[in-house]
Design a protein around this motif. Structure first.
Motif, mmCIF file in Angstrom:
data_model
loop_
_atom_site.group_PDB
_atom_site.id
_atom_site.type_symbol
_atom_site.label_atom_id
_atom_site.label_comp_id
_atom_site.label_asym_id
_atom_site.label_seq_id
_atom_site.Cartn_x
_atom_site.Cartn_y
_atom_site.Cartn_z
ATOM 1 N N VAL A 126 -5.126 14.687 -11.734
ATOM 2 C CA VAL A 126 -3.840 14.990 -12.274
ATOM 3 C C VAL A 126 -2.740 14.332 -11.565
ATOM 4 N N HIS A 127 -2.514 14.360 -10.262
ATOM 5 C CA HIS A 127 -1.477 13.310 -9.764
ATOM 6 C C HIS A 127 -1.519 11.903 -9.922
ATOM 7 N N HIS A 128 -2.659 11.326 -9.619
ATOM 8 C CA HIS A 128 -2.698 9.779 -9.732
ATOM 9 C C HIS A 128 -2.968 9.581 -11.126
ATOM 10 N N ASN A 179 -1.294 10.937 -13.812
ATOM 11 C CA ASN A 179 -0.128 11.024 -14.442
ATOM 12 C C ASN A 179 0.858 10.022 -13.700
ATOM 13 N N GLU A 180 0.620 9.648 -12.372
ATOM 14 C CA GLU A 180 1.407 8.312 -11.743
ATOM 15 C C GLU A 180 1.124 7.203 -12.740
ATOM 16 N N ILE A 181 -0.168 6.936 -12.936
ATOM 17 C CA ILE A 181 -0.685 5.661 -13.589
ATOM 18 C C ILE A 181 -0.152 5.817 -15.153
ATOM 19 N N GLU A 226 7.962 11.560 -8.693
ATOM 20 C CA GLU A 226 8.421 11.256 -7.322
ATOM 21 C C GLU A 226 7.688 10.079 -6.762
ATOM 22 N N CYS A 227 6.315 10.175 -6.971
ATOM 23 C CA CYS A 227 5.564 9.139 -6.272
ATOM 24 C C CYS A 227 5.679 7.772 -6.893
ATOM 25 N N SER A 228 5.640 7.773 -8.202
ATOM 26 C CA SER A 228 5.984 6.633 -9.111
ATOM 27 C C SER A 228 7.104 5.935 -8.603
ATOM 28 N N MET A 254 0.909 -1.226 0.030
ATOM 29 C CA MET A 254 0.025 0.085 0.211
ATOM 30 C C MET A 254 0.864 1.344 0.068
ATOM 31 N N TYR A 255 0.474 2.044 -0.863
ATOM 32 C CA TYR A 255 1.322 3.370 -0.847
ATOM 33 C C TYR A 255 0.460 4.550 -0.764
ATOM 34 N N CYS A 256 0.808 5.709 0.049
ATOM 35 C CA CYS A 256 0.066 6.613 0.341
ATOM 36 C C CYS A 256 0.856 7.858 0.109
ATOM 37 N N CYS A 257 0.269 8.913 -0.521
ATOM 38 C CA CYS A 257 0.778 9.963 -1.290
ATOM 39 C C CYS A 257 1.043 10.895 0.147
ATOM 40 N N GLY A 258 2.147 11.337 0.534
ATOM 41 C CA GLY A 258 2.447 11.948 1.782
ATOM 42 C C GLY A 258 2.360 13.391 1.611
ATOM 43 N N GLY A 277 9.630 16.224 -11.390
ATOM 44 C CA GLY A 277 8.208 16.596 -11.334
ATOM 45 C C GLY A 277 7.858 15.708 -10.012
ATOM 46 N N TRP A 278 6.485 16.171 -9.633
ATOM 47 C CA TRP A 278 5.888 16.029 -8.463
ATOM 48 C C TRP A 278 5.517 14.432 -8.544
ATOM 49 N N HIS A 279 4.785 14.280 -9.754
ATOM 50 C CA HIS A 279 4.037 12.839 -10.059
ATOM 51 C C HIS A 279 5.343 11.831 -10.189
HETATM 52 ZN ZN ZN Z 1 1.718 11.098 -4.647
#
Ligand code: ZN
Ligand code: AMP
Length: 477
Positions: A249-251, A253-255, A224-226, A28-32, A220-222
């Protein structure tokens, strides 16, 4: 272990039966948080929801690999890849370095985390500690033809090359393309393209910048999470969480970037927490609570008004995590009263040993499970707890055992010995601390004043400040 757990999946837009990819283990990943300011109680609501999810999964017998990131670079003030890095904005606001800002607000965030009784993630991870992984991910995307460079600006992801881009959020891409183009980065091939890497401005030295194959800059922010999710949890996650504002936007783009890089489904389940709204009243402007507005309520400010952190946690449990929650001080007061009432019933059970072995106990446990496995219906679970406590056929020892099991999910410290708020005199040592703090406040020595407040809180004493001085009461949390 394979409970019939239904979770609402943003990707399918319905409740799906949850099972993890690897039996027994949930990734499980949670955006911080973006650590340029204090977290507000809206942000914290999202982390309380994620904590409840984790607790329900653990209650169901799963081991949860729970990764939470700290965004300490690259989150721009505009989702359109323009604007300032929020960290730089925070640094300018306070006349400090971005690194100091990141350090200070990360600590503040983790302090709130602990106060709310949120379980420690298996992994905290900072964006700035994973720059090499982000560069590798961008390189992989470039090798596969998904990335392009806009000179003097950055490296961008070509969203037209990812079939189905935007389906996750139900974006009307054609409508967006036809819409206003003001504020759009010149050179973007598609309006939805987004920055993977931004170049440092030629004339300005950024405090946070790194060498890359494309030029000096920052991620870019996205991406990072990926990169952090892929690094710590592998190519396919079981659950990815965040607030509902991240869907478009964020998720999205992560996908796009994760799936284009790996060729695999990035996350099987996506869960999103609803907004905490500020009630439209004179005290606070109304609408979604946000850090950028500068006007927001922190956990600390609720403590200053005499609430305990678990009062806020209780408030979060009373609304379904996907619904809006309108914040008001009256609502928080009601939550505090309800928690106190509940504790009055559960505190006498503390110290009683027992196993919930009877059929009646099993029936109560089933009702509790029905609630929490139904997309985390925690207000229903609270109702079950209250009813169970009233059941005259259930021995006290079994009530104690069930309360202990249920509280592993609720995290409300229900079996802590009771402490009545009766205004009794403080013990002498605490009284002298109390007096010292009043003096520290008069001297504007806020550091010492905060230290003492924390010390008193550790002794179960909550301070209520006022211009004249202050009073105290015993904590319930
Ligand atoms: Zn995130
Ligand atoms: P940020 O620090 O702005 O990146 O946000 C941290 C988390 O809080 C994200 O998961 C956001 O989606 C969530 N969030 C932001 N504002 C709110 C709000 N008003 N209510 C609930 N969650 C929020």
């Amino acid at each position: 272990m394979n409970p019939d757990m239904q979770l609402y999946n943003t990707a399918s837009r319905r409740k799906d039966k949850f099972t993890p990819l690897t039996p027994g283990i949930v990734r499980m990943y949670c955006c911080g948080p973006t650590v340029y300011h204090f977290a507000h109680i809206g942000n914290l609501r999202t982390y309380v929801f994620e904590d409840m999810l984790r607790r329900v999964l653990e209650y169901a017998g799963y081991t949860v690999q729970h990764v939470v990131n700290i965004t300490d670079v690259g989150h721009l003030t505009s989702d359109a890849d323009t604007g300032e890095d929020k960290m730089e904005k925070g640094a300018r606001r306070e006349g400090k370095s971005v690194w100091d800002i990141a350090d200070f607000y990360t600590r503040a965030f983790q302090k709130d985390w602990d106060r709310l009784g949120l379980l420690q993630p298996s992994q905290w991870t900072k964006a700035t500690d994973n720059i090499a992984e982000q560069i590798d991910l961008i390189r992989a995307l470039e090798d596969k033809g998904f990335a392009y460079v806009i000179a003097g600006d950055g490296v961008y992801f070509d969203t037209a090359r990812f079939p189905g881009y935007g389906e996750f959020a139900g974006l009307d891409i054609e409508g967006m393309q036809a819409g206003a183009r003001i504020g759009v980065v010149a050179g973007k091939r598609n309006i939805t393209d987004f920055a993977l890497w931004k170049f440092s401005p030629g004339d300005v030295q950024r405090a946070m910048e790194w060498e890359s194959p494309w030029g000096k800059g920052f991620p870019g922010w996205h991406v990072e999470c990926s990169a952090m999710a892929l690094k710590y949890l592998g190519e396919t996650l079981d659950i990815h969480c965040g607030g509902v504002d991240h869907i478009r936007v964020h998720h999205t783009n992560e996908i796009a970037q994760s799936q284009c890089a790996t060729g695999k489904i990035f996350s099987r389940f996506w869960l999103h927490g609803g907004w905490l709204l500020q009630k439209s009243d004179e005290e606070n402007g109304g609408g979604k609570m946000s850090k950028s507005s500068g006007e927001f309520i922190t956990l600390e400010s609720t403590l200053d008004r005499g609430f305990s952190p678990l009062d806020f946690r209780y408030l979060c449990l009373t609304a379904h995590y996907r619904n809006y929650l309108n914040f008001s001080w009256e609502g928080l007061t009601t939550a505090r009263d309800s928690l106190r009432n509940l504790r009055k019933k559960t505190a006498p059970l503390s110290g009683l040993a027992g196993t919930p072995a009877s059929e009646t106990a099993h029936a109560w446990e089933e009702r509790f499970q029905e609630a929490v496995y139904d997309d985390l219906n925690l207000s229903q679970a609270l109702a079950v707890v209250n009813l169970m406590l009233k059941d005259a056929d259930l021995p006290e020892s079994e009530k104690a055992a069930l309360t202990s099991r249920f509280d592993k999910v609720l995290g409300l410290d229900l079996l802590a010995p009771s402490q009545a708020s009766d205004g009794a005199a403080l013990p002498a040592d605490l009284q002298s601390l109390f007096d010292e703090r009043l003096q520290a406040r008069r001297d504007k020595n806020y550091k010492r004043s905060d230290e003492i407040r924390d010390l008193l809180r550790a002794h179960g004493i909550i301070l209520k400040d006022s211009p004249e001085g202050g009073t105290w009461e015993k904590a319930t949390g």
